[in-house]
Each structure stands twice: as C-alpha cells, then as structure tokens.
Motif scaffolding. Structure first.
Motif, short mmCIF file in Angstrom:
data_model
loop_
_atom_site.label_atom_id
_atom_site.label_comp_id
_atom_site.label_asym_id
_atom_site.label_seq_id
_atom_site.Cartn_x
_atom_site.Cartn_y
_atom_site.Cartn_z
N SER A 93 3.80 -16.75 -7.59
CA SER A 93 4.19 -17.03 -6.20
C SER A 93 4.09 -15.75 -5.37
N ALA A 94 4.23 -15.91 -4.06
CA ALA A 94 4.18 -14.76 -3.16
C ALA A 94 5.39 -13.84 -3.34
N ASP A 95 6.40 -14.33 -4.05
CA ASP A 95 7.61 -13.52 -4.24
C ASP A 95 7.32 -12.19 -4.91
N MET A 96 6.32 -12.17 -5.80
CA MET A 96 5.98 -10.93 -6.48
C MET A 96 5.54 -9.86 -5.50
N PHE A 97 4.92 -10.30 -4.42
CA PHE A 97 4.40 -9.33 -3.45
C PHE A 97 5.52 -8.80 -2.55
N ILE A 98 6.64 -9.48 -2.51
CA ILE A 98 7.81 -8.94 -1.81
C ILE A 98 8.46 -7.86 -2.67
N LYS A 99 8.67 -8.20 -3.93
CA LYS A 99 9.37 -7.27 -4.83
C LYS A 99 8.58 -5.99 -5.03
N TYR A 100 7.25 -6.13 -5.16
CA TYR A 100 6.43 -4.97 -5.52
C TYR A 100 5.44 -4.60 -4.42
N TYR A 101 5.78 -4.88 -3.15
CA TYR A 101 4.83 -4.62 -2.07
C TYR A 101 4.43 -3.14 -2.01
N ASP A 102 5.35 -2.23 -2.36
CA ASP A 102 5.04 -0.80 -2.27
C ASP A 102 4.18 -0.31 -3.44
N ALA A 103 3.82 -1.22 -4.37
CA ALA A 103 2.87 -0.86 -5.42
C ALA A 103 1.44 -0.93 -4.90
N ASP A 104 1.28 -1.42 -3.66
CA ASP A 104 -0.05 -1.48 -3.05
C ASP A 104 -0.58 -0.06 -2.91
N SER A 105 -1.75 0.20 -3.49
CA SER A 105 -2.31 1.55 -3.49
C SER A 105 -2.68 2.02 -2.09
N ASP A 106 -2.86 1.07 -1.15
CA ASP A 106 -3.20 1.42 0.22
C ASP A 106 -2.01 1.16 1.15
N SER A 107 -0.80 1.47 0.66
CA SER A 107 0.39 1.09 1.40
C SER A 107 0.61 1.92 2.67
N GLU A 108 -0.10 3.05 2.83
CA GLU A 108 0.03 3.84 4.05
C GLU A 108 -0.52 3.04 5.23
N THR A 109 0.26 2.98 6.31
CA THR A 109 -0.10 2.18 7.48
C THR A 109 -0.72 3.07 8.54
#
Length: 319
Positions: A93-109
């Motif tokens: 589910s999309a819930d995983m992307f809430i919990k681990y959103y900062d694991a995104d390697s391109d998380s800098e905005t």
C-alpha cells in the motif's frame, strides 16, 4: 527500466488479487533493517524477499523471488537495497511511502518546487499551514514519490490509498519536530527544514558576475524555460537573494536563518519595484542581472531583519 518478461511477472505480482499489508511489510522489514535506516545490505536480498513474499497468499513465489532478486541486485547502490525499491515492486500500500518517504535518494527539494508546493497548499494565504493543509501536502508528496518509483521501473500505477490513522500520526510527529515555535502551524522556514530544500544556489556566485554565470543562474530558476522568472520561480530567487551568505550549521538549524512568508513577499515587492521597468510582474535575464550587480540584497536583508525583530517584540508582549 525492466525487460518485458520482468514487467509481466512484476505487474502480475502487483495486481489487485495480491496484497502485502503495511503491518506485515514493516514487521518483516525490521528483521533486515533493525535501525530503520531505510536500506539493507544487498546480501540480504534473497532472504528478505522470501520472508516478505511469505506474507502474500500466492501458490508459488519462486518465480517472483528470482525476478525480484535479479532486479534489486541490478539496481542496488553502494551494496544496499532501498526499502522504497522493494515496496514499489511488491503489492504494498501507499502507507509504506509515508513511513519511509525520507529513504527516497532524491529527497532534496528544489527551491522552485518548494515554493510551488507552498503556494499550492497555503490555501488561505495566511503564511502558514495548519494540520489539514499539511496532511494534504504530505499526501501529495508521498504520491509523487510513489509514482516516481513506479515510472522508473515502467510499472503500472497501483491504487493509491493512505491509511488515515497513519497519516494523522505522521503529521502529528511532523508538528512535534517541525513546529519550532509551537503555535500549531508550519511556517515557511519550518517547512523548508522539513522538506530538506536544496542549498542556496546563489552562494556559489562570484563577486563579479560574468554573462556565463548569469545564464546559469537564470536557467536554474527558469524551470519551465519560458524566458522569464515568475510565480514560484521568482519567489525561489528572492528567497535565495535574502539568504546570500547565510550558512546554518546543519539542516536542524536551517530554519533559524531561513525566510518566512511575510519577509518573502516584502522582499519580492522590493525587488520588483527596483528592476521591473515594464511592470509585467516577471523577471527577465537582464533584470535579474541588475538585481545581482546592483546588490539590493543588503537593503532587503536589513528590512527582513527588522520584521523579525518586530515579530519577536510582539511575541514577548503577547506572553
């Protein structure tokens, strides 16, 4: 991108008939990432996949396991497997992307995306986000990360549903960490720290600006290539102008030297009044060059510093 045979197998696994719940994924993932760093060693990939697939009701997960291991080994960076890569390839589910959103390697905005996000979610234009506005912002960011990972593999987009309780808990934790002045709102500088906005692009500029450097600066903010900087692009430029030479020690202290919405609007009006001779509300390359060469930043920084001082006096009187 995956091969056609890989795509067929992964899309079959990610179909609506299978589901790996947030609880099962998280419980299993913690066996391989106990510190919750968002990744696990590539050597764990087969065991990790086997344990995760054991929670999915499939007749035989051998073909899925082999293809998943092949894909993840091929995409691993620095000998680790990212949790969001596994979550994308499995029927999660999309819930995983809430919990681990900062694991995104391109998380800098990027600064432009940051100001675009701000404008879209500060619906009442009061210079701060309440919890409802923040929840909508988080949902959009998570959706964007999920879609980006799906597109990187060439996968069909899986249904996006977020557990409201998980989202509320995440936003609650976000306010505990991000709401520095505890006023129940996320202000512009606080959001900048939360989203990890890119460093000030103007800090790398030399004292004497050449045409080549001006071209690079203009291109950095003119994201749509329209030949003018306006809206969020202009505000991103203004924010960086105000913050020239401000160097916070870390991401945690960045909000102390950042800019709030009121300061940003004032500085934007000052810059437009200074260089916008044709009154079109946009900044072309020549006008941007005037801003950089004439150096109104010092005046702007003094004005914004005055606003901050005045605000601190007002807060003391209200206490």
């Amino acid at each position: 991108m995956l091969s056609q045979s890989q795509l067929q197998i992964i899309n079959e696994l990610r179909s609506e008939q299978y589901n790996l719940s947030y609880e099962d994924f998280r419980r299993t993932w913690l066996l391989f990432d106990p510190c919750e760093g968002g990744s696990t060693d590539v050597e764990n990939v087969e065991n990790c996949i086997r344990e995760l697939l054991s929670n999915v009701q499939v007749e035989s997960f051998s073909p899925y396991k082999e293809v998943l291991a092949e894909i993840l080994r091929g995409n691993s960076h620095a000998s680790v497997i990212n949790v969001l890569d596994i979550a994308t390839l499995l029927p999660t589910s999309a819930d995983m992307f809430i919990k681990y959103y900062d694991a995104d390697s391109d998380s800098e905005t990027s600064s432009v995306d940051f100001l675009r996000i701000w404008r879209e979610h500060d619906l009442d234009a009061n210079g701060a986000l309440d919890k409802i506005e923040t929840s909508e912002l988080v949902s959009k960011i998570v959706r964007g990360i999920k879609e980006k990972y799906e597109e990187s593999y060439g996968l069909k987009q899986r249904k996006f549903e977020v557990n409201p309780a998980l989202l509320n808990n995440f936003v609650h934790e976000l306010f505990i960490i991000g709401d520095a002045d505890k006023n129940g709102l996320i202000e512009l500088r606080e959001l900048a720290a939360i989203l990890n906005v890119e460093k000030n692009f103007l800090d790398i500029c030399p004292k004497k600006l050449q045409q080549k450097q001006l071209n690079e600066i203009f291109a950095h903010y003119d994201k749509d290539g329209s030949g003018s900087v306006e809206g969020p692009e202009f505000l991103a430029f203004v924010r960086d102008v105000i913050r020239i030479d401000d160097k916070p020690l870390s991401r945690l202290t960045r909000k102390e030297s950042d800019v709030n919405a009121e300061e940003l609007e004032l500085a934007g009006s000052m810059i437009m009044g200074f260089v916008d001779q044709d009154n079109d509300g946009k900044l072309d390359k020549q006008e941007m060059g005037v801003v950089m060469q004439k150096k109104p930043p010092k005046l702007i920084k003094n004005q914004t510093a005055f606003i901050r001082l005045q605000r601190s006096f007002d807060q003391e009187e209200n206490q």
